[in-house]
Design a protein around this motif. Structure first.
Motif, PDB file in Angstrom:
ATOM      1  N   SER A 125       0.837  -1.198   0.000  1.00 47.69           N
ATOM      2  CA  SER A 125       0.000   0.000   0.000  1.00 47.69           C
ATOM      3  C   SER A 125       0.874   1.252   0.000  1.00 47.69           C
ATOM      4  CB  SER A 125      -0.913   0.015   1.222  1.00 47.69           C
ATOM      5  OG  SER A 125      -0.169   0.221   2.404  1.00 47.69           O
ATOM      6  N   PHE A 126       0.384   2.274  -0.671  1.00 44.76           N
ATOM      7  CA  PHE A 126       1.137   3.526  -0.773  1.00 44.76           C
ATOM      8  C   PHE A 126       1.334   4.161   0.593  1.00 44.76           C
ATOM      9  CE2 PHE A 126       0.864   8.165  -0.892  1.00 44.76           C
ATOM     10  CZ  PHE A 126       2.022   8.461  -1.587  1.00 44.76           C
ATOM     11  N   VAL A 127       0.301   4.174   1.424  1.00 42.32           N
ATOM     12  CA  VAL A 127       0.400   4.813   2.743  1.00 42.32           C
ATOM     13  C   VAL A 127       1.462   4.132   3.586  1.00 42.32           C
ATOM     14  CG1 VAL A 127      -0.842   5.312   4.884  1.00 42.32           C
ATOM     15  CG2 VAL A 127      -2.005   5.589   2.681  1.00 42.32           C
ATOM     16  N   ARG A 128       1.503   2.810   3.528  1.00 39.33           N
ATOM     17  CA  ARG A 128       2.496   2.058   4.303  1.00 39.33           C
ATOM     18  C   ARG A 128       3.910   2.419   3.840  1.00 39.33           C
ATOM     19  NH1 ARG A 128       1.251  -2.527   7.244  1.00 39.33           N
ATOM     20  NH2 ARG A 128       3.073  -3.328   8.346  1.00 39.33           N
ATOM     21  N   ARG A 129       4.113   2.476   2.536  1.00 39.10           N
ATOM     22  CA  ARG A 129       5.438   2.833   2.014  1.00 39.10           C
ATOM     23  C   ARG A 129       5.806   4.265   2.399  1.00 39.10           C
ATOM     24  NH1 ARG A 129       3.335   0.353  -2.717  1.00 39.10           N
ATOM     25  NH2 ARG A 129       3.180   2.377  -3.762  1.00 39.10           N
ATOM     26  N   PHE A 130       4.843   5.170   2.333  1.00 37.22           N
ATOM     27  CA  PHE A 130       5.093   6.573   2.676  1.00 37.22           C
ATOM     28  C   PHE A 130       5.561   6.705   4.122  1.00 37.22           C
ATOM     29  CE2 PHE A 130       3.684  10.630   4.430  1.00 37.22           C
ATOM     30  CZ  PHE A 130       4.242  11.532   3.530  1.00 37.22           C
ATOM     31  N   LEU A 131       4.897   6.030   5.041  1.00 36.06           N
ATOM     32  CA  LEU A 131       5.272   6.102   6.447  1.00 36.06           C
ATOM     33  C   LEU A 131       6.666   5.514   6.673  1.00 36.06           C
ATOM     34  CD1 LEU A 131       1.872   5.128   8.132  1.00 36.06           C
ATOM     35  CD2 LEU A 131       2.893   7.409   7.921  1.00 36.06           C
ATOM     36  N   GLN A 132       6.984   4.450   5.949  1.00 32.14           N
ATOM     37  CA  GLN A 132       8.314   3.850   6.086  1.00 32.14           C
ATOM     38  C   GLN A 132       9.394   4.791   5.572  1.00 32.14           C
ATOM     39  OE1 GLN A 132       7.573   0.286   3.926  1.00 32.14           O
ATOM     40  NE2 GLN A 132       6.671  -0.779   5.672  1.00 32.14           N
ATOM     41  N   TRP A 133       9.115   5.483   4.468  1.00 34.07           N
ATOM     42  CA  TRP A 133      10.120   6.391   3.922  1.00 34.07           C
ATOM     43  C   TRP A 133      10.326   7.616   4.811  1.00 34.07           C
ATOM     44  CZ3 TRP A 133      14.024   5.816   0.972  1.00 34.07           C
ATOM     45  CH2 TRP A 133      14.039   4.830  -0.008  1.00 34.07           C
ATOM     46  N   THR A 134       9.308   8.043   5.530  1.00 36.68           N
ATOM     47  CA  THR A 134       9.522   9.144   6.479  1.00 36.68           C
ATOM     48  C   THR A 134      10.518   8.737   7.561  1.00 36.68           C
ATOM     49  OG1 THR A 134       7.612   8.467   7.822  1.00 36.68           O
ATOM     50  CG2 THR A 134       7.224  10.106   6.098  1.00 36.68           C
ATOM     51  N   GLU A 135      10.540   7.438   7.908  1.00 39.12           N
ATOM     52  CA  GLU A 135      11.517   6.933   8.873  1.00 39.12           C
ATOM     53  C   GLU A 135      12.909   6.828   8.244  1.00 39.12           C
ATOM     54  OE1 GLU A 135      11.175   6.086  12.043  1.00 39.12           O
ATOM     55  OE2 GLU A 135       9.047   6.514  12.231  1.00 39.12           O
ATOM     56  N   ILE A 136      12.960   6.321   7.018  1.00 37.91           N
ATOM     57  CA  ILE A 136      14.255   6.134   6.354  1.00 37.91           C
ATOM     58  C   ILE A 136      14.928   7.479   6.060  1.00 37.91           C
ATOM     59  CG2 ILE A 136      15.368   5.243   4.260  1.00 37.91           C
ATOM     60  CD1 ILE A 136      13.185   3.108   4.142  1.00 37.91           C
ATOM     61  N   LEU A 137      14.142   8.505   5.771  1.00 37.42           N
ATOM     62  CA  LEU A 137      14.679   9.817   5.420  1.00 37.42           C
ATOM     63  C   LEU A 137      15.019  10.670   6.636  1.00 37.42           C
ATOM     64  CD1 LEU A 137      12.297  10.664   2.426  1.00 37.42           C
ATOM     65  CD2 LEU A 137      14.735  10.128   2.295  1.00 37.42           C
ATOM     66  N   ASP A 138      14.872  10.118   7.819  1.00 33.26           N
ATOM     67  CA  ASP A 138      15.223  10.833   9.048  1.00 33.26           C
ATOM     68  C   ASP A 138      16.706  11.232   8.999  1.00 33.26           C
ATOM     69  OD1 ASP A 138      15.766  11.739  11.574  1.00 33.26           O
ATOM     70  OD2 ASP A 138      14.890  10.025  12.622  1.00 33.26           O
TER      71      ASP A 138
END
Length: 325
Positions: free
Chosen positions: A27-40
């Motif tokens: 799901s797009f929302v799941r990927r988006f939330l994960q990328w907010t963590e990776i881009l920290d």
């Protein structure tokens, strides 16, 4: 990050980052939330010792049901995904980790969209922007095909030079043929930065559609090299990059247009540039995770769409490939 161990289980010696993206929901929302963590941005200062400990934890499954262990594994996933390349299992250079993208690119995009006051102020922003972008695309692209370091150097140089040249076109054209229409004058750089950013991905990763990238089954077993999967991976990344840069250049220009008509600007003209810089940073801060999550990090492709040698070597109906960032 979610409790991935309940979904992926023990998968042998498969690269943990690939294992994560294969098992992860699409799901797009799941990927988006994960990328907010990776881009920290804090992911840029993680020590090698902590990364090694995190990787060791992900290769084991002991005590995975314990709550404290689960918390440690979630942190381990974050460290691994943000610092280690899924194809080569090597550390990504600090300056080119995904978390470095926003701090470097936001000022460069702002600088490149500023009105030129001379040839030097015209060339330097474009050179800086596309030099970093070309290196970022190559380092974070698919690395499963064979290439010589010299080939990578020539490829990066060519991608950077051509992108910088095309990025300069709208500004050089305006210097030689001044435009009276303000809308066209401001729209041209936006259109060019979006298109050239997408083309830069094609140029930087042009070996992938030619030599093919690895495709694998759900267990991570490599089936073969596919040029069609390479084309799909590069095409998806180029589209996401064009959306990122195009939107990040457009939104500040729109806000600037309306801000110039406010009483605050009439009283404080210098505030325009601080407002535009802030708007660029905020826009890219939202668009970076959004564009990176437009497509799954490990994509899926039907075997029927791949080359004959791959179709004949597996009974899988669907295989996976690493798209790259």
């Amino acid at each position: 990050f979610p409790e991935e161990e309940e979904k992926v289980g023990a998968a042998g010696c498969m690269e943990p980052n690939v294992r994560f993206w294969i098992a992860e929901h699409q799901s797009f929302v799941r990927r988006f939330l994960q990328w907010t963590e990776i881009l920290d941005p804090t992911n840029l200062v993680i020590s090698i010792e902590k990364i090694e400990k995190s990787r060791q934890l992900l290769f084991t499954s002991d005590d995975a049901s314990r709550p404290d262990s689960r918390d440690h594994r979630q942190e381990a996933w974050k460290r691994s995904l943000s610092t280690v390349h899924p194809d080569s299992s090597k550390l990504i250079p600090v300056l080119f980790r995904p978390a470095a993208f926003l701090p470097f690119m936001a000022p460069m995009v702002f600088w490149s969209m500023m009105p030129a006051r001379g040839l030097k102020s015209l060339i330097l922003p474009q050179v800086s922007l596309y030099a970093y972008t070309s290196a970022f695309n190559i380092i974070n692209g698919n690395a499963s095909y064979s290439r010589h370091p010299v080939e990578g150097l020539f490829l990066g140089t060519g991608a950077f030079a051509s992108s910088a040249f095309f990025g300069l076109i709208p500004y050089l054209a305006q210097m030689k043929y001044p435009l009276d229409n303000l809308l066209i004058k401001r729209a041209l750089p936006i259109i060019f930065i979006a298109q050239v950013s997408g083309i830069n991905v094609f140029a930087s990763r042009s070996f992938e559609p030619v030599r093919g990238i690895e495709v694998m089954d759900k267990e991570g077993n490599v089936i073969g090299l596919s040029r069609r999967a390479g084309r799909k991976a590069v095409r998806e990344t180029a589209l996401s990059r064009a959306v990122l840069f195009g939107t990040s250049a457009l939104i500040p220009e729109v806000f600037t247009y309306f801000f110039k008509r406010t009483q605050f600007f009439l009283k404080h003209p210098p505030s325009l540039w601080s407002m535009k810089l802030s708007c660029t940073i905020l826009t890219m801060g939202l668009m970076a995770p959004l564009s990176f999550s437009m497509f799954p990090q490990v994509g899926r492709i039907q075997c029927a769409k791949l080359e004959e040698d791959i179709r004949s070597s597996t009974e899988e109906t669907e295989v996976f490939y690493h798209r790259g960032v």
